[in-house]
Design a protein around this motif. Sequence first.
Motif, PDB file in Angstrom:
ATOM      1  N   THR A  90       0.880  -1.104  -0.114  1.00  0.00           N
ATOM      2  CA  THR A  90       0.080  -0.113   0.028  1.00  0.00           C
ATOM      3  C   THR A  90       0.888   1.230   0.007  1.00  0.00           C
ATOM      4  OG1 THR A  90      -1.993  -1.225   1.086  1.00  0.00           O
ATOM      5  CG2 THR A  90      -1.838   1.354   1.203  1.00  0.00           C
ATOM      6  N   ALA A  91       2.106   1.268   0.483  1.00  0.00           N
ATOM      7  CA  ALA A  91       2.851   2.386   0.776  1.00  0.00           C
ATOM      8  C   ALA A  91       3.506   2.492  -0.587  1.00  0.00           C
ATOM      9  CB  ALA A  91       3.740   2.078   1.906  1.00  0.00           C
ATOM     10  N   GLY A  92       3.801   1.414  -1.497  1.00  0.00           N
ATOM     11  CA  GLY A  92       4.172   1.542  -2.732  1.00  0.00           C
ATOM     12  C   GLY A  92       5.533   1.110  -2.769  1.00  0.00           C
ATOM     13  N   LEU A  93       6.120   0.306  -1.861  1.00  0.00           N
ATOM     14  CA  LEU A  93       7.423  -0.204  -1.644  1.00  0.00           C
ATOM     15  C   LEU A  93       7.677  -1.707  -2.452  1.00  0.00           C
ATOM     16  CD1 LEU A  93       8.018   1.254   1.573  1.00  0.00           C
ATOM     17  CD2 LEU A  93       9.394   1.979  -0.557  1.00  0.00           C
ATOM     18  N   LEU A  94       6.459  -2.438  -2.538  1.00  0.00           N
ATOM     19  CA  LEU A  94       6.374  -3.832  -2.882  1.00  0.00           C
ATOM     20  C   LEU A  94       5.440  -3.998  -3.849  1.00  0.00           C
ATOM     21  CD1 LEU A  94       6.308  -5.546   0.611  1.00  0.00           C
ATOM     22  CD2 LEU A  94       8.089  -5.033  -0.787  1.00  0.00           C
ATOM     23  N   THR A  95       5.698  -4.898  -4.853  1.00  0.00           N
ATOM     24  CA  THR A  95       4.711  -5.197  -5.708  1.00  0.00           C
ATOM     25  C   THR A  95       4.367  -6.352  -5.315  1.00  0.00           C
ATOM     26  OG1 THR A  95       6.374  -6.072  -7.248  1.00  0.00           O
ATOM     27  CG2 THR A  95       5.755  -3.967  -7.581  1.00  0.00           C
ATOM     28  N   VAL A  96       3.013  -7.093  -5.610  1.00  0.00           N
ATOM     29  CA  VAL A  96       2.558  -8.453  -5.408  1.00  0.00           C
ATOM     30  C   VAL A  96       1.822  -8.860  -6.672  1.00  0.00           C
ATOM     31  CG1 VAL A  96       1.014  -9.814  -4.073  1.00  0.00           C
ATOM     32  CG2 VAL A  96       2.150  -8.021  -2.984  1.00  0.00           C
ATOM     33  N   ASP A  97       2.427  -9.865  -7.496  1.00  0.00           N
ATOM     34  CA  ASP A  97       1.957 -10.270  -8.709  1.00  0.00           C
ATOM     35  C   ASP A  97       1.198 -11.864  -8.405  1.00  0.00           C
ATOM     36  OD1 ASP A  97       2.282  -7.890 -10.234  1.00  0.00           O
ATOM     37  OD2 ASP A  97       4.683  -8.484 -10.492  1.00  0.00           O
ATOM     38  N   ALA A  98       0.376 -12.049  -8.844  1.00  0.00           N
ATOM     39  CA  ALA A  98      -0.261 -13.189  -8.719  1.00  0.00           C
ATOM     40  C   ALA A  98      -0.321 -13.734 -10.078  1.00  0.00           C
ATOM     41  CB  ALA A  98      -1.725 -13.336  -8.402  1.00  0.00           C
TER      42      ALA A  98
END
Length: 99
Positions: A90-98
Amino acid sequence: MSALTENLTAVVALRPHAVARVTNAGLTMLFDRAKGVMYELNESASTVVGLLAQEPRSLQDIIDALYSEFDGPQEEIAADIQAFIDEFATAGLLTVDAP
């Protein structure tokens, strides 16, 4: 249980503007170069970021790595990882790709 923990193959990665550094005191700091914000991480979050600094990982890989390093029920560890990933995505530091 959140959607992320239901998809253990989701791949988590640090965004290019997120930089992790270990201080002389042994603390891990995560810098958001885009926003100029710095986060001091606890031990488990430091471990997650250390893994992600090497390469993107599936949620299952992250859970397995922390489960082998920290004592506690796997469900609790998974919930802690979920909370960290949700907050920092949410803070924009990680991506999560399914897949």
